[in-house]
Write a protein that holds these residues in place. Structure first.
Motif, PDB file in Angstrom:
ATOM      1  N   SER A   1       1.001   2.050   7.062  1.00 18.34           N
ATOM      2  CA  SER A   1      -0.363   2.229   6.567  1.00 18.34           C
ATOM      3  C   SER A   1      -1.384   1.555   7.472  1.00 18.34           C
ATOM      4  CB  SER A   1      -0.490   1.644   5.151  1.00 18.34           C
ATOM      5  OG  SER A   1      -1.853   1.514   4.788  1.00 18.34           O
TER       6      SER A   1
ATOM      7  N   ILE B   1      -8.816  -1.918  -0.404  1.00 21.05           N
ATOM      8  CA  ILE B   1      -7.737  -2.889  -0.208  1.00 21.05           C
ATOM      9  C   ILE B   1      -8.301  -4.283   0.035  1.00 21.05           C
ATOM     10  CG2 ILE B   1      -5.764  -3.520   1.247  1.00 21.05           C
ATOM     11  CD1 ILE B   1      -5.279  -0.533   1.685  1.00 21.05           C
TER      12      ILE B   1
ATOM     13  N   SER C   1       3.872  -2.041   3.923  1.00 20.71           N
ATOM     14  CA  SER C   1       3.581  -0.606   3.792  1.00 20.71           C
ATOM     15  C   SER C   1       4.586   0.208   4.586  1.00 20.71           C
ATOM     16  CB  SER C   1       2.165  -0.293   4.298  1.00 20.71           C
ATOM     17  OG  SER C   1       2.132  -0.287   5.725  1.00 20.71           O
TER      18      SER C   1
ATOM     19  N   ASP D   1       0.844  -1.199   0.000  1.00 21.35           N
ATOM     20  CA  ASP D   1       0.000   0.000   0.000  1.00 21.35           C
ATOM     21  C   ASP D   1       0.877   1.244   0.000  1.00 21.35           C
ATOM     22  OD1 ASP D   1      -2.532   1.354   0.081  1.00 21.35           O
ATOM     23  OD2 ASP D   1      -2.094   1.858   2.170  1.00 21.35           O
TER      24      ASP D   1
ATOM     25  N   ALA E   1      -3.548  -0.994   5.171  1.00 20.81           N
ATOM     26  CA  ALA E   1      -2.959  -2.315   4.941  1.00 20.81           C
ATOM     27  C   ALA E   1      -2.948  -3.132   6.228  1.00 20.81           C
ATOM     28  CB  ALA E   1      -1.539  -2.166   4.391  1.00 20.81           C
TER      29      ALA E   1
ATOM     30  N   THR F   1      -1.778  -1.036  -4.042  1.00 17.58           N
ATOM     31  CA  THR F   1      -2.881  -0.095  -3.873  1.00 17.58           C
ATOM     32  C   THR F   1      -2.264   1.243  -3.512  1.00 17.58           C
ATOM     33  OG1 THR F   1      -3.119  -0.754  -1.542  1.00 17.58           O
ATOM     34  CG2 THR F   1      -4.553  -1.836  -3.157  1.00 17.58           C
TER      35      THR F   1
END
Length: 367
Positions: free
Chosen positions: A92, A75, A89, A6, A95, A33
């Motif tokens: 994040s 996600i 990540s 992410d 995530a 993402t």
């Protein structure tokens, strides 16, 4: 192995791009993402990294909470189809939270001690937090440390060499001197109540520095009409080469200041977050190496800027840079090993905290 990454900020594209390339070359599958923030999508497109958008974020507490639900939903939808083995990540919460829904590990890199809200939102759902060894916060048993800075992922000499040809795009030659100013929007959750330069100070900086050298401004969002002519117009993927050849950087942006330090470019970081109680460990270490100047406010800034514009300053910075690089690791190589061999790699780091030394940067001797 299947890895879902992410991306929440343009800098994250740089942090992960080399690891993504290496992992793909080894046959691993990657899905990305990404939040539509500033030039993140532009960078992903430039580096030919396919991604699924999770939108542009929300403003204010309510907007951010609503966006959390949206981001998680995007996600989760991607993960349901992709079925990742690992979520990765840079801190994040999206995530992290989705990883728990799917019963898969989440590895978070982080270097920002004062990001308390982000930590509150991602730590309970994260299996491993990876931080620089100078990180000033104890994240508990899930934390592992490495000897380096996250910006070494994309700017270590093993990963990056500046492209001198970009100078011609801006009417410059290698012998020309120029200063880069960076102004940020102060809209992140951890920016609340913080400050950098006011308009009068920005105008004074530009006026005074323009008497000595060319000035370029990199800014999040709009600039006042008086400063718009100074806006840097350059493809985002070329920005680091422009930093590398600069005589000086002055800015509110912490990541860009660190990138300058990693490139051996004299730099001044100006914002209230460098106060003793909130200053990041990475800034303090770069300051100790003599690779970064820290200012909580405008007082004394102009004098320091003119001092750093002296002819030999950059040579001194380059010498200090070599000392620092000789004591750090290739963070992209370390990151790749950690992910590819997880969770065995985690066990090795827990048993041997200095295991990351095996990834020490190899520097070429100067001719």
């Amino acid at each position: 192995m299947k890895i879902l990454i992410d991306i929440g900020h343009p800098a994250h594209v740089h942090y992960f791009k080399n690891t993504i390339r290496i992992l793909k070359e080894k046959g691993h599958e990657i899905t990305i993402t990404a939040r539509n923030k500033e030039v993140a999508f532009n960078l992903l497109d430039t580096y030919h990294l396919p991604y699924v958008s999770r939108g542009s974020g929300g403003k204010g507490i309510i907007g951010k909470l609503l966006y959390l639900l949206k981001g998680n939903a995007v996600i989760a939808r991607v993960a349901r189809t992709f079925r990742p083995d690992i979520f990765l990540s840079f801190g994040s919460p999206y995530a992290a939270q989705v990883s728990k829904l799917f019963g898969k590990p989440h590895i978070a890199f982080d270097d920002t001690e004062y990001a308390k809200l982000e930590h509150f939102m991602y730590l309970p759902f994260t299996d491993t937090v990876v931080t620089p060894d100078v990180f000033r916060k104890n994240m508990g048993a899930r934390q592992v440390r490495y000897k380096g800075f996250i910006e070494l992922c994309h700017l270590a000499p093993t990963q990056f060499q500046p492209d001198e040809s970009i100078l011609a795009e801006l009417g410059l030659s290698r012998s020309d001197r120029y200063v880069i100013l960076r102004f940020i929007a102060w809209q992140a959750s951890h920016d609340m109540g913080q400050r950098g330069l006011n308009l009068e100070q920005k105008l004074t900086l530009v006026h005074e520095l323009s008497r000595h050298t060319r000035v370029f401004i990199s800014a999040e969002g709009d600039l006042p009409p008086e400063l718009e002519p100074y806006r840097l117009r350059l493809a985002p993927a070329k920005f680091h080469s422009f930093l590398a050849f600069a005589s000086l950087y002055i800015g509110e942006g912490e990541t860009t200041a660190n990138e300058c330090a990693i490139l051996g470019t004299p730099n001044i970081l100006i914002n209230s977050l460098v106060a003793p109680e909130t200053c990041l460990g990475v800034h303090l270490e770069l300051q100790q190496y003599g690779l970064q100047e820290l200012f909580e406010n405008y007082e004394g800034l102009m004098e320091k800027a003119l001092e750093l514009l002296k002819d030999k300053t950059k040579v001194v910075y380059q010498e200090r840079l070599q000392k620092m690089l000789g004591e750090k690791i290739d963070v992209s190589a370390f990151m790749t090993w950690l992910i590819e061999n997880y969770p065995t790699s985690l066990s090795q780091l827990k048993a041997q905290p200095d295991y990351s030394d095996k990834f020490r940067l190899t520097l070429k001797a100067k001719q």
